[in-house]
Design a protein around this motif. Structure first.
Motif, PDB file in Angstrom:
ATOM      1  N   TYR A 170       0.799  -1.225   0.000  1.00  0.00           N
ATOM      2  CA  TYR A 170       0.000   0.000   0.000  1.00  0.00           C
ATOM      3  C   TYR A 170       0.830   1.272   0.000  1.00  0.00           C
ATOM      4  CZ  TYR A 170      -3.724  -3.262   1.109  1.00  0.00           C
ATOM      5  OH  TYR A 170      -4.619  -4.297   1.074  1.00  0.00           O
ATOM      6  N   GLY A 171       2.142   1.149  -0.047  1.00  0.00           N
ATOM      7  CA  GLY A 171       2.979   2.337  -0.130  1.00  0.00           C
ATOM      8  C   GLY A 171       3.948   2.449   1.019  1.00  0.00           C
ATOM      9  N   SER A 172       5.162   2.875   0.704  1.00  0.00           N
ATOM     10  CA  SER A 172       6.212   3.024   1.715  1.00  0.00           C
ATOM     11  C   SER A 172       6.100   4.382   2.390  1.00  0.00           C
ATOM     12  CB  SER A 172       7.592   2.837   1.065  1.00  0.00           C
ATOM     13  OG  SER A 172       7.700   1.547   0.523  1.00  0.00           O
ATOM     14  N   TYR A 173       5.010   4.573   3.075  1.00  0.00           N
ATOM     15  CA  TYR A 173       4.738   5.800   3.819  1.00  0.00           C
ATOM     16  C   TYR A 173       3.519   5.523   4.686  1.00  0.00           C
ATOM     17  CZ  TYR A 173       1.363   6.328  -0.001  1.00  0.00           C
ATOM     18  OH  TYR A 173       0.359   6.108  -0.905  1.00  0.00           O
ATOM     19  N   VAL A 174       3.044   6.505   5.431  1.00  0.00           N
ATOM     20  CA  VAL A 174       1.825   6.321   6.226  1.00  0.00           C
ATOM     21  C   VAL A 174       0.644   6.485   5.272  1.00  0.00           C
ATOM     22  CG1 VAL A 174       0.527   7.041   8.256  1.00  0.00           C
ATOM     23  CG2 VAL A 174       3.009   7.241   8.246  1.00  0.00           C
ATOM     24  N   SER A 175       0.222   5.395   4.696  1.00  0.00           N
ATOM     25  CA  SER A 175      -0.788   5.415   3.635  1.00  0.00           C
ATOM     26  C   SER A 175      -2.193   5.536   4.222  1.00  0.00           C
ATOM     27  CB  SER A 175      -0.689   4.138   2.803  1.00  0.00           C
ATOM     28  OG  SER A 175      -0.941   3.007   3.622  1.00  0.00           O
ATOM     29  N   PRO A 176      -3.176   5.912   3.386  1.00  0.00           N
ATOM     30  CA  PRO A 176      -4.567   5.924   3.868  1.00  0.00           C
ATOM     31  C   PRO A 176      -5.019   4.566   4.389  1.00  0.00           C
ATOM     32  CG  PRO A 176      -4.380   7.135   1.802  1.00  0.00           C
ATOM     33  CD  PRO A 176      -3.051   6.494   2.036  1.00  0.00           C
ATOM     34  N   MET A 177      -4.538   3.489   3.766  1.00  0.00           N
ATOM     35  CA  MET A 177      -4.902   2.162   4.258  1.00  0.00           C
ATOM     36  C   MET A 177      -4.319   1.904   5.641  1.00  0.00           C
ATOM     37  SD  MET A 177      -7.012   0.401   2.538  1.00  0.00           S
ATOM     38  CE  MET A 177      -6.689  -1.131   3.398  1.00  0.00           C
ATOM     39  N   CYS A 178      -3.111   2.428   5.885  1.00  0.00           N
ATOM     40  CA  CYS A 178      -2.494   2.282   7.203  1.00  0.00           C
ATOM     41  C   CYS A 178      -3.333   2.999   8.263  1.00  0.00           C
ATOM     42  CB  CYS A 178      -1.068   2.827   7.177  1.00  0.00           C
ATOM     43  SG  CYS A 178      -0.225   2.816   8.767  1.00  0.00           S
ATOM     44  N   ILE A 179      -3.748   4.225   7.973  1.00  0.00           N
ATOM     45  CA  ILE A 179      -4.564   4.986   8.917  1.00  0.00           C
ATOM     46  C   ILE A 179      -5.914   4.298   9.144  1.00  0.00           C
ATOM     47  CG2 ILE A 179      -5.747   7.184   9.283  1.00  0.00           C
ATOM     48  CD1 ILE A 179      -3.494   8.540   7.772  1.00  0.00           C
ATOM     49  N   THR A 180      -6.523   3.834   8.061  1.00  0.00           N
ATOM     50  CA  THR A 180      -7.808   3.146   8.178  1.00  0.00           C
ATOM     51  C   THR A 180      -7.685   1.890   9.029  1.00  0.00           C
ATOM     52  OG1 THR A 180      -8.456   3.982   5.994  1.00  0.00           O
ATOM     53  CG2 THR A 180      -9.696   2.119   6.877  1.00  0.00           C
ATOM     54  N   LEU A 207       6.286  15.317   5.483  1.00  0.00           N
ATOM     55  CA  LEU A 207       6.287  14.620   4.202  1.00  0.00           C
ATOM     56  C   LEU A 207       7.708  14.189   3.873  1.00  0.00           C
ATOM     57  CD1 LEU A 207       3.991  17.029   2.134  1.00  0.00           C
ATOM     58  CD2 LEU A 207       3.306  15.058   3.505  1.00  0.00           C
ATOM     59  N   ASP A 208       7.825  13.139   3.067  1.00  0.00           N
ATOM     60  CA  ASP A 208       9.164  12.713   2.686  1.00  0.00           C
ATOM     61  C   ASP A 208       9.772  13.717   1.714  1.00  0.00           C
ATOM     62  OD1 ASP A 208       8.054  12.238   0.202  1.00  0.00           O
ATOM     63  OD2 ASP A 208       7.949  10.083   0.448  1.00  0.00           O
ATOM     64  N   ALA A 209      11.064  13.593   1.481  1.00  0.00           N
ATOM     65  CA  ALA A 209      11.786  14.552   0.652  1.00  0.00           C
ATOM     66  C   ALA A 209      11.754  14.204  -0.825  1.00  0.00           C
ATOM     67  CB  ALA A 209      13.239  14.650   1.115  1.00  0.00           C
ATOM     68  N   SER A 210      11.076  13.136  -1.194  1.00  0.00           N
ATOM     69  CA  SER A 210      11.027  12.734  -2.597  1.00  0.00           C
ATOM     70  C   SER A 210      10.012  13.568  -3.363  1.00  0.00           C
ATOM     71  CB  SER A 210      10.667  11.248  -2.693  1.00  0.00           C
ATOM     72  OG  SER A 210       9.347  11.041  -2.214  1.00  0.00           O
ATOM     73  N   GLN A 211       9.907  13.313  -4.631  1.00  0.00           N
ATOM     74  CA  GLN A 211       8.977  14.079  -5.461  1.00  0.00           C
ATOM     75  C   GLN A 211       7.526  13.730  -5.162  1.00  0.00           C
ATOM     76  OE1 GLN A 211      10.064  13.464  -9.548  1.00  0.00           O
ATOM     77  NE2 GLN A 211      11.959  14.638  -9.396  1.00  0.00           N
ATOM     78  N   GLU A 212       7.289  12.523  -4.618  1.00  0.00           N
ATOM     79  CA  GLU A 212       5.912  12.150  -4.308  1.00  0.00           C
ATOM     80  C   GLU A 212       5.368  12.908  -3.100  1.00  0.00           C
ATOM     81  OE1 GLU A 212       8.327  10.057  -4.878  1.00  0.00           O
ATOM     82  OE2 GLU A 212       7.732   9.015  -6.714  1.00  0.00           O
ATOM     83  N   HIS A 213       6.260  13.311  -2.170  1.00  0.00           N
ATOM     84  CA  HIS A 213       5.864  14.035  -0.955  1.00  0.00           C
ATOM     85  C   HIS A 213       4.764  13.285  -0.208  1.00  0.00           C
ATOM     86  CE1 HIS A 213       8.380  17.336  -2.179  1.00  0.00           C
ATOM     87  NE2 HIS A 213       7.731  17.484  -3.302  1.00  0.00           N
ATOM     88  N   ARG A 214       5.067  12.060   0.152  1.00  0.00           N
ATOM     89  CA  ARG A 214       4.126  11.241   0.897  1.00  0.00           C
ATOM     90  C   ARG A 214       4.285  11.496   2.395  1.00  0.00           C
ATOM     91  NH1 ARG A 214       0.495   9.257  -2.792  1.00  0.00           N
ATOM     92  NH2 ARG A 214       1.512   8.131  -4.487  1.00  0.00           N
TER      93      ARG A 214
END
Length: 488
Positions: A170-180, A207-214
């Motif tokens: 679901y993504g290498s960040y705090v994803s919406p699925m993680c919060i849910t 947010l992370d420092a990448s271009q996605e800003h997750r």
């Protein structure tokens, strides 16, 4: 005549029913106009009506009808903006108190966890030196597993296989699925008496420092908190479901009550070795002695076992200092350039100073280096052990002056500093990594385990396993933008 009077036009006059009413007084009471006007009619009314059909007619009518109530709260719907004027999670009624729980979720971006649902085969038995450290090197149990990293330390049976790392899906960040998933987990705990549902809100702090800003640090507010009668906060932090969730999503979760003390700390106390710096000073000292050649390994082994809590710190420290007998007094000055300050410490202390927060370092190491480092970093208080120097040879005698700055002494010093500064213990934060830091972390309002040993990870109020100690500021509710302003 009587029959004609009863059927008069006035008795059958049409009226607006509640379903036909709108929220506009003018629309309901304006005079009747025919739907069309003669083509020869020109004037200001025509211009206004044309403007209304061209622009203002695009506005959506208000959804609110009737008298405001909990079932029909007042709501503004206009030009694509919807704003509800009542919020059940906004503030409690006068005279009441709402117990909110703050969950700060840190994604461990620099320590990805591979799946170990199928355990790898055991490696061959290691050498004697590695087995003395508790068996961590020859075990497939992760290093943060509590209460020990050694499979032999579990009294009943090995722990079950770890869950699959869902952040890979679901993504290498705090994803919406993680919060849910976390909100769903928290909904399984009993609520206080009288509460029927949990409301929640969240803020992305970093947010992370990448271009996605997750989002990699997210703060969740849950209202109300799970019932303290059923599950006190200290037990909730150690709950197996919370621990397994952290393993599944590769995150650290810090749970705190939403109080003034959480947002306004006034004293932050640090351990020194493996906290403010990345090394253990006593190991650095032992490494300078070449005879016997295995001295550094022996001292490092004692240090490791003491930090795990397997050895009493005071006696272990005296034993290690004995092994350093004969080192020159100047060794402390020679080690100054070797000390490696932990990433994020300097900007963190700069931010705390801007906030007016007092700081202290309570070290189980040596006062000459601890005092020097505190001066370099601008720390207000510094306490550590004093070694005895032979006045003639100017070399270490292997003895220690006064009381050892162990777990009991660290707790006493924390309380003494807080009392001297007039600071309540609820507004004190203690940061450490070893078992000798547990008592001072327990005395503080917030105890933070920084890349700590397994036992400390489980006992502390919060744990951080990142690469920058600056993450401590997110536990106070600061956003990354505010952090940048503080460290500028």
């Amino acid at each position: 005549m009587t029959d004609q009077a009863s059927t008069s036009p006035r008795a059958s006059r049409p009226s607006l029913t509640p379903g036909m009413r709108s929220s506009s007084f003018l629309k309901e009471h304006q005079q009747y106009r025919p739907p069309q006007k003669p083509e020869s009619h020109y004037g200001i009314d025509t211009v206004v009506e044309d403007l209304q059909t061209a622009s203002t007619s695009q506005r959506r009518p208000s959804l609110f009808k009737g008298i405001p109530s909990p079932e029909n709260p007042p709501k503004i719907v206009d030009s694509g903006v919807t704003h509800d004027l009542t919020h059940p999670n906004c503030t409690p009624r006068p005279g009441s108190y709402t117990d909110r729980l703050i969950a700060t979720i840190f994604y461990k971006t620099n320590s990805p966890r591979a799946s170990n649902a199928i355990r790898p085969p055991q490696s061959p038995p290691s050498q004697k030196g590695s087995q003395s450290s508790g068996g961590a090197a020859d075990s497939s149990i992760p290093p943060t597993m509590a209460p020990s990293s050694s499979i032999e330390s579990f009294p009943l049976e090995p722990p079950e296989a770890e869950p699959e790392p869902l952040d890979h899906l679901y993504g290498s960040y705090v994803s919406p699925m993680c919060i849910t998933a976390f909100l769903s987990l928290m909904s399984t705990f009993p609520l206080p008496q009288g509460a029927t549902e949990v409301t929640s809100s969240h803020r992305c702090l970093k947010l992370d420092a990448s271009q996605e800003h997750r989002p990699v640090v997210v703060e969740l507010t849950l209202c109300p908190a799970p019932s303290p009668d059923y599950l006190p906060l200290n037990d909730l932090r150690k709950h197996e479901a919370i621990y397994r969730f952290e393993r599944e999503w590769n995150v650290d979760i810090a749970l705190r009550r939403d109080t003034l003390a959480r947002r306004y700390p006034r004293l932050v106390v640090f351990d020194m070795d493996s906290t403010l710096i990345t090394q253990e000073v006593i190991d650095l000292l032992a490494a300078t002695i070449k005879d016997p050649p295995d001295l550094a390994a022996r001292v490092a082994d004692i240090t490791h076992r003491a930090m795990l809590g397997e050895l009493e710190f005071d006696s272990a420290f005296r034993e290690r200092v004995k092994l350093l007998t004969g080192l020159p007094e100047t060794i402390f000055e020679e080690l100054r350039p070797v000390l490696n300050v932990t990433n994020g410490v300097k900007p963190l202390l700069r931010a705390l100073k801007k906030l007016g927060v007092k700081t202290a370092v309570l070290s189980g190491g040596f006062l000459p280096l601890t005092s020097w480092l505190a001066g370099q970093l601008g720390i207000d208080y510094a306490h550590a052990n004093e070694v005895v120097i032979d006045p003639e040879t100017r070399r270490l005698t292997g003895e220690v002056k006064g009381r050892i700055v162990g777990k009991e002494r660290k707790r006493e010093l924390l309380i003494e500093i807080a009392q001297k500064e007039g600071i309540a213990l609820e507004q004190v934060v203690a940061v450490g990594d070893g078992a000798n830091d547990l008592l001072m972390m327990d005395a503080a309002g917030l105890g933070v385990a920084w890349n700590a040993k397994p036992r400390v990870q489980m006992e502390a109020s919060a744990r951080l396993n990142g690469d920058s100690l600056l993450d401590l500021l997110y536990l106070f509710g600061f956003t990354d933008e505010e952090v940048q302003q503080l460290i500028a």
